[in-house]
Each structure stands twice: as structure tokens, then as C-alpha cells.
Design a protein around this motif. Structure first.
Motif, PDB file in Angstrom:
ATOM      1  N   SER A   1      22.812 -34.516 -25.410  1.00  0.00           N
ATOM      2  CA  SER A   1      23.719 -33.288 -26.029  1.00  0.00           C
ATOM      3  C   SER A   1      24.632 -33.832 -27.138  1.00  0.00           C
ATOM      4  CB  SER A   1      24.558 -32.819 -24.818  1.00  0.00           C
ATOM      5  OG  SER A   1      23.608 -32.388 -23.741  1.00  0.00           O
ATOM      6  N   SER A   2      24.458 -34.977 -27.601  1.00  0.00           N
ATOM      7  CA  SER A   2      25.477 -35.197 -28.624  1.00  0.00           C
ATOM      8  C   SER A   2      24.891 -34.802 -29.965  1.00  0.00           C
ATOM      9  CB  SER A   2      25.294 -36.966 -28.727  1.00  0.00           C
ATOM     10  OG  SER A   2      26.143 -37.320 -27.748  1.00  0.00           O
ATOM     11  N   GLY A   3      23.623 -33.967 -30.001  1.00  0.00           N
ATOM     12  CA  GLY A   3      23.094 -33.338 -31.217  1.00  0.00           C
ATOM     13  C   GLY A   3      22.006 -33.297 -31.603  1.00  0.00           C
ATOM     14  N   ILE A   4      21.397 -32.732 -32.598  1.00  0.00           N
ATOM     15  CA  ILE A   4      20.246 -32.595 -33.292  1.00  0.00           C
ATOM     16  C   ILE A   4      20.110 -32.914 -34.738  1.00  0.00           C
ATOM     17  CG2 ILE A   4      18.170 -31.072 -33.783  1.00  0.00           C
ATOM     18  CD1 ILE A   4      19.343 -29.238 -31.540  1.00  0.00           C
ATOM     19  N   GLY A   5      19.256 -33.683 -35.333  1.00  0.00           N
ATOM     20  CA  GLY A   5      19.454 -34.101 -36.772  1.00  0.00           C
ATOM     21  C   GLY A   5      20.363 -35.006 -37.200  1.00  0.00           C
ATOM     22  N   LYS A   6      20.254 -35.222 -38.389  1.00  0.00           N
ATOM     23  CA  LYS A   6      21.427 -36.247 -38.906  1.00  0.00           C
ATOM     24  C   LYS A   6      22.268 -36.116 -40.002  1.00  0.00           C
ATOM     25  CE  LYS A   6      19.344 -39.735 -36.473  1.00  0.00           C
ATOM     26  NZ  LYS A   6      20.154 -40.403 -35.500  1.00  0.00           N
ATOM     27  N   ASP A   7      23.319 -36.411 -39.892  1.00  0.00           N
ATOM     28  CA  ASP A   7      24.216 -36.568 -41.450  1.00  0.00           C
ATOM     29  C   ASP A   7      24.052 -37.934 -41.921  1.00  0.00           C
ATOM     30  OD1 ASP A   7      25.518 -33.855 -40.990  1.00  0.00           O
ATOM     31  OD2 ASP A   7      27.263 -34.656 -39.835  1.00  0.00           O
ATOM     32  N   LEU A   8      24.384 -37.825 -43.222  1.00  0.00           N
ATOM     33  CA  LEU A   8      24.094 -39.125 -44.163  1.00  0.00           C
ATOM     34  C   LEU A   8      22.801 -39.504 -44.264  1.00  0.00           C
ATOM     35  CD1 LEU A   8      27.238 -41.124 -43.100  1.00  0.00           C
ATOM     36  CD2 LEU A   8      27.056 -39.447 -44.837  1.00  0.00           C
ATOM     37  N   GLY A   9      22.500 -40.304 -44.964  1.00  0.00           N
ATOM     38  CA  GLY A   9      21.141 -40.842 -45.128  1.00  0.00           C
ATOM     39  C   GLY A   9      20.296 -39.973 -46.008  1.00  0.00           C
ATOM     40  N   ARG A  10      18.850 -40.388 -46.121  1.00  0.00           N
ATOM     41  CA  ARG A  10      18.079 -39.463 -46.809  1.00  0.00           C
ATOM     42  C   ARG A  10      17.498 -38.432 -45.910  1.00  0.00           C
ATOM     43  NH1 ARG A  10      13.152 -42.456 -46.077  1.00  0.00           N
ATOM     44  NH2 ARG A  10      12.728 -41.038 -44.151  1.00  0.00           N
ATOM     45  N   GLN A  11      17.980 -38.519 -44.507  1.00  0.00           N
ATOM     46  CA  GLN A  11      17.563 -37.494 -43.564  1.00  0.00           C
ATOM     47  C   GLN A  11      18.473 -36.170 -43.836  1.00  0.00           C
ATOM     48  OE1 GLN A  11      17.601 -40.667 -43.024  1.00  0.00           O
ATOM     49  NE2 GLN A  11      16.119 -41.319 -41.656  1.00  0.00           N
ATOM     50  N   ALA A  12      19.673 -36.549 -44.156  1.00  0.00           N
ATOM     51  CA  ALA A  12      20.563 -35.351 -44.463  1.00  0.00           C
ATOM     52  C   ALA A  12      20.204 -34.487 -45.592  1.00  0.00           C
ATOM     53  CB  ALA A  12      22.142 -35.837 -44.608  1.00  0.00           C
ATOM     54  N   VAL A  13      19.718 -35.075 -46.740  1.00  0.00           N
ATOM     55  CA  VAL A  13      19.152 -34.360 -47.853  1.00  0.00           C
ATOM     56  C   VAL A  13      17.604 -33.745 -47.350  1.00  0.00           C
ATOM     57  CG1 VAL A  13      18.827 -34.531 -50.300  1.00  0.00           C
ATOM     58  CG2 VAL A  13      20.017 -36.419 -49.423  1.00  0.00           C
ATOM     59  N   GLU A  14      17.010 -34.237 -46.640  1.00  0.00           N
ATOM     60  CA  GLU A  14      15.820 -33.662 -46.431  1.00  0.00           C
ATOM     61  C   GLU A  14      15.957 -32.351 -45.298  1.00  0.00           C
ATOM     62  OE1 GLU A  14      12.771 -37.597 -46.341  1.00  0.00           O
ATOM     63  OE2 GLU A  14      13.750 -36.953 -44.523  1.00  0.00           O
ATOM     64  N   ALA A  15      17.353 -32.550 -44.693  1.00  0.00           N
ATOM     65  CA  ALA A  15      17.433 -31.452 -43.823  1.00  0.00           C
ATOM     66  C   ALA A  15      17.817 -30.108 -44.582  1.00  0.00           C
ATOM     67  CB  ALA A  15      18.579 -31.834 -42.817  1.00  0.00           C
ATOM     68  N   ASN A  16      18.167 -30.471 -45.783  1.00  0.00           N
ATOM     69  CA  ASN A  16      18.684 -29.316 -46.715  1.00  0.00           C
ATOM     70  C   ASN A  16      17.608 -28.773 -47.602  1.00  0.00           C
ATOM     71  OD1 ASN A  16      21.683 -28.548 -46.708  1.00  0.00           O
ATOM     72  ND2 ASN A  16      21.423 -30.846 -46.171  1.00  0.00           N
ATOM     73  N   LEU A  17      16.378 -29.041 -47.346  1.00  0.00           N
ATOM     74  CA  LEU A  17      15.272 -28.772 -48.166  1.00  0.00           C
ATOM     75  C   LEU A  17      14.149 -28.138 -47.153  1.00  0.00           C
ATOM     76  CD1 LEU A  17      14.708 -31.961 -50.184  1.00  0.00           C
ATOM     77  CD2 LEU A  17      15.180 -29.762 -51.065  1.00  0.00           C
ATOM     78  N   ARG A  18      13.173 -27.222 -47.489  1.00  0.00           N
ATOM     79  CA  ARG A  18      12.254 -26.875 -46.483  1.00  0.00           C
ATOM     80  C   ARG A  18      10.823 -27.107 -47.323  1.00  0.00           C
ATOM     81  NH1 ARG A  18      13.863 -20.514 -46.043  1.00  0.00           N
ATOM     82  NH2 ARG A  18      14.652 -20.149 -48.163  1.00  0.00           N
ATOM     83  N   HIS A  19       9.843 -26.868 -46.608  1.00  0.00           N
ATOM     84  CA  HIS A  19       8.632 -27.335 -47.160  1.00  0.00           C
ATOM     85  C   HIS A  19       7.585 -26.190 -47.274  1.00  0.00           C
ATOM     86  CE1 HIS A  19      10.630 -31.119 -46.056  1.00  0.00           C
ATOM     87  NE2 HIS A  19      10.136 -31.636 -47.296  1.00  0.00           N
ATOM     88  N   LYS A  20       6.954 -26.094 -48.562  1.00  0.00           N
ATOM     89  CA  LYS A  20       6.110 -24.857 -48.477  1.00  0.00           C
ATOM     90  C   LYS A  20       4.585 -25.756 -48.643  1.00  0.00           C
ATOM     91  CE  LYS A  20       7.058 -21.025 -50.670  1.00  0.00           C
ATOM     92  NZ  LYS A  20       7.724 -20.462 -52.237  1.00  0.00           N
ATOM     93  N   THR A  21       3.334 -25.336 -47.945  1.00  0.00           N
ATOM     94  CA  THR A  21       2.276 -25.890 -48.037  1.00  0.00           C
ATOM     95  C   THR A  21       1.558 -24.994 -49.187  1.00  0.00           C
ATOM     96  OG1 THR A  21       2.418 -26.454 -45.984  1.00  0.00           O
ATOM     97  CG2 THR A  21       0.071 -26.126 -46.817  1.00  0.00           C
ATOM     98  N   VAL A  22       0.796 -25.665 -50.053  1.00  0.00           N
ATOM     99  CA  VAL A  22       0.085 -24.954 -50.980  1.00  0.00           C
ATOM    100  C   VAL A  22      -1.290 -25.529 -51.013  1.00  0.00           C
ATOM    101  CG1 VAL A  22       0.032 -24.306 -53.326  1.00  0.00           C
ATOM    102  CG2 VAL A  22       2.112 -24.756 -52.420  1.00  0.00           C
ATOM    103  N   LEU A  23      -2.162 -24.615 -51.181  1.00  0.00           N
ATOM    104  CA  LEU A  23      -3.684 -25.230 -50.996  1.00  0.00           C
ATOM    105  C   LEU A  23      -4.535 -24.303 -52.213  1.00  0.00           C
ATOM    106  CD1 LEU A  23      -5.701 -27.031 -49.743  1.00  0.00           C
ATOM    107  CD2 LEU A  23      -6.106 -25.269 -48.355  1.00  0.00           C
ATOM    108  N   ILE A  24      -5.144 -25.039 -53.104  1.00  0.00           N
ATOM    109  CA  ILE A  24      -5.791 -24.385 -54.452  1.00  0.00           C
ATOM    110  C   ILE A  24      -7.286 -24.856 -54.368  1.00  0.00           C
ATOM    111  CG2 ILE A  24      -5.441 -23.996 -56.945  1.00  0.00           C
ATOM    112  CD1 ILE A  24      -2.810 -25.685 -56.597  1.00  0.00           C
ATOM    113  N   ASP A  25      -8.091 -23.723 -54.479  1.00  0.00           N
ATOM    114  CA  ASP A  25      -9.381 -24.219 -54.961  1.00  0.00           C
ATOM    115  C   ASP A  25      -9.654 -24.603 -56.496  1.00  0.00           C
ATOM    116  OD1 ASP A  25     -10.150 -23.661 -52.339  1.00  0.00           O
ATOM    117  OD2 ASP A  25     -10.872 -21.619 -52.577  1.00  0.00           O
ATOM    118  N   ILE A  26     -10.136 -25.636 -56.336  1.00  0.00           N
ATOM    119  CA  ILE A  26     -10.170 -26.299 -58.072  1.00  0.00           C
ATOM    120  C   ILE A  26     -11.557 -26.199 -58.586  1.00  0.00           C
ATOM    121  CG2 ILE A  26      -7.761 -27.184 -58.114  1.00  0.00           C
ATOM    122  CD1 ILE A  26      -9.378 -29.837 -57.494  1.00  0.00           C
ATOM    123  N   GLY A  27     -12.361 -26.017 -57.416  1.00  0.00           N
ATOM    124  CA  GLY A  27     -14.140 -26.070 -57.660  1.00  0.00           C
ATOM    125  C   GLY A  27     -14.695 -27.407 -58.074  1.00  0.00           C
ATOM    126  N   GLY A  28     -15.867 -27.379 -58.773  1.00  0.00           N
ATOM    127  CA  GLY A  28     -16.541 -28.491 -59.062  1.00  0.00           C
ATOM    128  C   GLY A  28     -17.334 -28.922 -57.819  1.00  0.00           C
TER     129      GLY A  28
END
Ligand code: NDP
Length: 489
Positions: free
Chosen positions: A462-489
Motif C-alpha cells: 500500500s505504499s504505492g504504484i509506479g515510480k517517481d524519479l529515474g527513467r521510469q518516471a519519464v516512461e510513466a509520462n509516455l504511452r505506447h502506440k503499436t504500428v504494423l505496416i505491410d511493406i510487401g516484398g
């Protein structure tokens, strides 16, 4: 560092929305912790004012190009901001000391210096976290693209107002978000000055906004706002539950929660007792125990208990309480009379349960503010109120153990898992403790953070979820979009 006159400090006592101070809302009195004198009034941001701040921030992200400009431009603006914070360290430190529990000497050379360095640390991530290319079939290209959320919300506590604000704003801005932040109603003003300096440094107006007010009105409105895409909160576990619930009920926002702690200090008989005593006393005296990571439970191997307690008594017996505007003050007041009464209540209950004071146990008289004696409490069990509850005052409970397994078991708290200290000369034992302790941070033969902001902080249980500081704090402020492209060949 010189003393300063509390009435000589000027500051903006409103919200900060779109680069303008707005003093709108019902007013509440704000008291100085050092002498409990009401020194200003604070407008409470209503649901409408919070909505205006969020709308403004949404527009600012779209129109200023904060998210879309070259990331190194964001980094440069944040570095200028850090420089400005350093240039204004004395001014910011005085404002922090005036309204919070931070003595001026610590506020300038500790808090403000660390805020500037923290902003610099976060600025460096602006162009470092770009996403990924996935291993997919050769006729396809799969990408994981990282994007800022847009507008994020933050709610900060009263114990380290500037530092806590910088831990939220730094990663949010580096990632390309705008932020709307609500400081504690007990310590509201320094955060607005921090935001004004951001704009002065070239960060677009509307990217860092502050809404003032109570948790019940302003904090709740912010947590529930549909256009806030992510929330970061530091404070009590009880309020963290309310924030998480509000976030779930208003669009399933991700939340970072940095909550309470009841952190153990585990001292083995082979430890350097002088060093352990210094670290433990330092942790208890820092902000008079009003820190989430305060190491408030001493768990000591029986043969060295008496010696360690003697050393602690010596180190805790001389403190220098006083108003936070006096340079000689080293020991913080308790934030409010309400908080001091909470400490009184926990100590009284602990005494009824059989606890005995080896040192302190009451108020330090002769001051206008509420000051608490460093207190050592023996004769306690896992059920004692002071062992169970987060005291948020300079109170250390003492429990003895014999074998290693018993020590690890006593260190484990049923509810909290924020930090832990381990003192031993045996490397193997230190590493076994590191594995056994259910805590987000384990300090070995030390007990405090450093300016190594690369190390994240956050809790288990119960002391929390996620992190302040570190790379993890910046990552927590980003969300991720998955992109899939058909490039043929
Ligand atoms: P709170 O958790 O109540 O306050 C933290 C922040 O949350 C403040 O900005 C507060 O606003 C805000 N808040 C309060 N209620 C709500 C709500 N319903 N929705 C959204 N935001 C809300 O802590 P307290 O100041 O009351 O301190 C009580 C105890 O919390 C302390 O004794 C200590 O045990 C713990 N604490 C832990 C901290 C930590 O660092 N982990 C920091 C501070 C406290 P406002 O202050 O304006 O009410």
C-alpha cells in the motif's frame, strides 16, 4: 545563509493558469507552520476553475508545439529553467521556508538545489525514449511509438512542496506533456513561483499550471477531469485510494501513487554502530520525521540494542528547533496543530498498549509553532499504534530480534513497503536482506537518497504504484502506440 523577516516575503496567492495568476474562488486562511500565524488567503479552485486550467493546458499543448518541437528544444528550455531556479535559489528558498516546515538553510542548499538538478536530470530524457522496432515478419514493419499523454494531473503533499512538484513536473514536461498540479492547501505558494520561473525561462505559458485549493474540492475535480489523461499523486494511502477510485471512475486514467511508509531500520550485531546511529538519527530528524521514507521502526539484534540506543539518545538529544526563517534552525516544526495532535494521539494509544518512552515523548515547549521531541519508544509489538501507523513525526519504535529470519519477519510491515535500511558488515547477509525485504528501496549501510536521480523511488504494497524519479518516471509520462505496416516484398 542569513535570517529573513517573514513579513518581507511577497508572493502570488492564486492559481497559475496559462501563465497568469488567477485569484478566483472561495478563500481559506493559510498558516505558517513556524508560528501558526495566518499569513495569507488561498482561493479554492472550483470544478469550473479546474476545467479552465485543463482546457487551457490542452490548448497550450496544441498551439505551442511543446510536444511536437524537436525534443532537444524542450531539453534546452528546461535547462534554462534549472539555471533560473539556481539563480533565484535564495528567493525560492525563502518562500519555501516561509510557508512550509523546511528551515531556510536546508531549503536553499538542499531543496532548491535539488530541484534545479532534478529538472536538469529530467531534461536530459527529452530525446532518449523514442520507442522500438519490433521483431515481425519480413514483409511487415512493426513499431512501438511512444507519445506523451497530452495533459497530465499531479497532486503534491506538504512535506517537501518544491521537491515533490519537481518530481512530477520534470518527467511530465520532458516527455512533452502539459501539467496541471495541485499543491497541498497547507503549502501552496512556492509551487506557483516555480511555474512562473518556468515561463520566464521560455517554457510556453499553459504548459505548467497550478490550481490551488482543498483536496476534497480541487484535488477531487482534478482527479476526475475527463481530459486529464494520467495522474501522479504523493500523499497518504487513504487519499491515494480516493484518487485511484476517482481516476477509475472518470475514464480509467493510469495513476502513479507515492504513498505512506513505515520503513524498518534493521541493525545486525556486526554493524558499524556509530554509522548506523548517525544514519538512523539523521532519518528521524530530517523534516522532524515528516517524510514518507522516514525510517521509523528500529529492529536491532539483541546483543547490541543497549549500545545502539545509547548512541541514538546522544545524537537525538540536541536539536535546534526554531522558526524556519532563522538560519540557525536545524529542526523542523510539525506542519500544523492537527498533525501534532495526531502524533499525541498515536503516542497516547501506544502508551496504553504498554510502550515506554526512552527519550522524548512530548512537545518541545517555548515555541509558537508545534515542535515535537525526538522520541524513542520501547516495549512495543507489531500491534502497537506507533509501529502500525505512519506517525509523520520524530518517533522511532524499537524492537529486538535474535536470528536473521526473525529480523526479516519483524521488518515486514503488513501494509507498507516503501523503504528499508540494513546495517551489517556481512555482504551475504546484506544481499539476503535485500532479497527478503518487501520494499521499493533498500539502503544498505546508509539511509537516505542522494542526488542520483537515476534511481527511481516508489513503494511495494500500500505504499504505492509506479515510480517517481529515474527513467521510469519519464516512461510513466509516455504511452505506447503499436504500428504494423505491410511493406510487401
Ligand atoms: P493527504 O494525503 O490528505 O494530502 C496529500 C495531497 O492530496 C494534498 O494536496 C491534499 O490536498 C490532496 N487531497 C486530499 N484529499 C484529496 C482527495 N479526495 N482527492 C484528491 N486530492 C486530495 O495527506 P495529509 O496532508 O492529510 O497528511 C496526512 C497523512 O498523510 C500524514 O500524516 C502522513 O501520514 C501522510 N502523508 C504522506 C506523504 C508522503 O510523502 N507519502 C506526504 C504527506 C502526507 P490538501 O492538502 O489541500 O487537503
Amino acid at each position: 545563509m542569513a535570517d529573513f523577516a517573514p513579513d518581507s516575503i511577497t508572493f502570488a496567492s492564486g492559481h497559475y493558469i496559462g501563465g497568469t495568476v488567477v485569484a478566483e474562488g472561495e478563500r481559506i486562511a493559510v498558516a505558517r507552520p513556524s508560528d501558526l500565524v495566518d499569513y495569507a488567503e488561498l482561493p479554492v479552485a472550483s470544478v469550473e476553475v479546474v476545467d479552465r486550467a485543463v482546457t487551457n493546458a490542452t490548448q497550450a499543448v496544441a498551439e505551442s508545439g511543446w510536444a511536437t518541437r524537436p525534443p532537444r528544444d524542450r531539453a534546452r528550455a528546461m535547462r534554462r529553467w534549472a539555471d533560473l531556479i539556481e539563480e533565484r535559489a535564495e528567493e525560492l528558498g525563502r518562500l519555501e521556508a516561509l510557508g512550509s516546515t523546511r528551515p531556510i538553510a536546508q531549503a536553499v542548499t538542499g531543496d532548491v538545489a535539488s530541484v534545479a538538478e532534478g529538472i536538469r536530470f529530467f531534461s536530459e530524457w527529452a530525446d532518449k525514449l523514442g520507442g522500438d522496432v519490433a521483431a515481425t515478419r519480413s514483409d511487415q514493419l512493426g513499431m512501438i511509438v511512444s507519445e506523451p499523454y497530452g495533459v497530465v494531473g499531479a497532486i503534491t503533499p506538504w512535506n517537501f512542496p518544491l521537491s515533490m512538484a519537481s518530481w512530477k513536473v520534470g518527467p511530465a514536461l520532458a516527455a512533452g506533456n502539459a501539467i496541471v498540479l495541485k499543491p497541498s492547501e497547507l503549502t501552496p505558494f512556492s509551487t506557483v513561483r516555480l511555474a512562473e520561473l518556468a515561463v520566464a525561462a521560455g517554457i510556453p505559458a499553459g504548459i505548467f499550471n497550478v490550481v490551488q485549493g482543498t483536496g476534497a474540492v480541487t484535488g477531487d475535480a482534478l482527479s476526475r477531469h475527463a481530459s486529464i489523461a494520467k495522474l501522479s499523486f504523493t500523499g497518504s494511502t487513504r487519499t491515494g485510494v480516493a484518487v485511484m477510485k476517482a481516476a477509475a471512475e472518470s475514464g480509467i486514467k493510469p495513476v502513479t501513487l507515492e504513498l505512506g511508509g513505515k520503513s524498518p531500520q534493521l541493525v545486525f550485531a556486526d554493524a558499524d554502530l556509530e554509522k548506523a546511529a548517525s544514519c538512523i538519527a539523521g532519518s528521524l530528524l530530517a523534516n522532524a520525521g515528516q517524510a514518507c521514507v522516514a525510517g521509523s521502526r528500529l529492529i536491532v539484534q539483541r546483543p547490541v540494542m543497549a549500545e545502539l540506543v545509547d548512541r541514538l539518545k546522544a545524537k537525538l538529544s540536541t536539536v535546534t528547533p526554531g522558526p524556519t526563517w532563522k538560519a540557525a534552525t536545524g529542526f523542523a516544526p510539525i506542519i500544523s496543530e492537527i498533525q501534532a495532535r495526531r502524533i499525541d494521539r498515536i503516542l497516547a494509544e501506544s502508551h496504553r498498549q504498554g510502550a515506554e518512552c526512552l527519550l522524548g515523548g512530548g512537545r518541545i515547549e517555548g515555541h509558537n509553532g508545534a515542535f515535537y521531541q525526538p522520541t524513542l519508544l520501547a516495549g512495543v509489538t507489531a500491534e502497537t499504534a506507533a509501529v502500525r501507523e505512519e506517525v509523520f513525526g520524530p518517533v522511532l519504535t524499537i524492537q529486538a530480534f535474535d536470528g536473521e529470519a526473525e529480523g526479516f519477519a519483524l521488518a515486514d510491515h503488513p501494509e507498507y513497503g516503501l523503504a528499508a535500511g540494513v546495517y551489517t558488515a556481512d555482504l551475504g547477509r546484506a544481499l539476503r536482506a535485500m532479497r527478503a525485504l518487501k520494499a521499493g528501496t533498500v539502503w544498505i549501510n546508509r539511509y537516505s537518497r542522494t542526488l542520483d536521480f537515476i534511481l527511481p523511488t516508489g513503494g511495494y504494497k500500500s505504499s504505492g504504484i509506479g515510480k517517481d524519479l529515474g527513467r521510469q518516471a519519464v516512461e510513466a509520462n509516455l504511452r505506447h502506440k503499436t504500428v504494423l505496416i505491410d511493406i510487401g516484398g
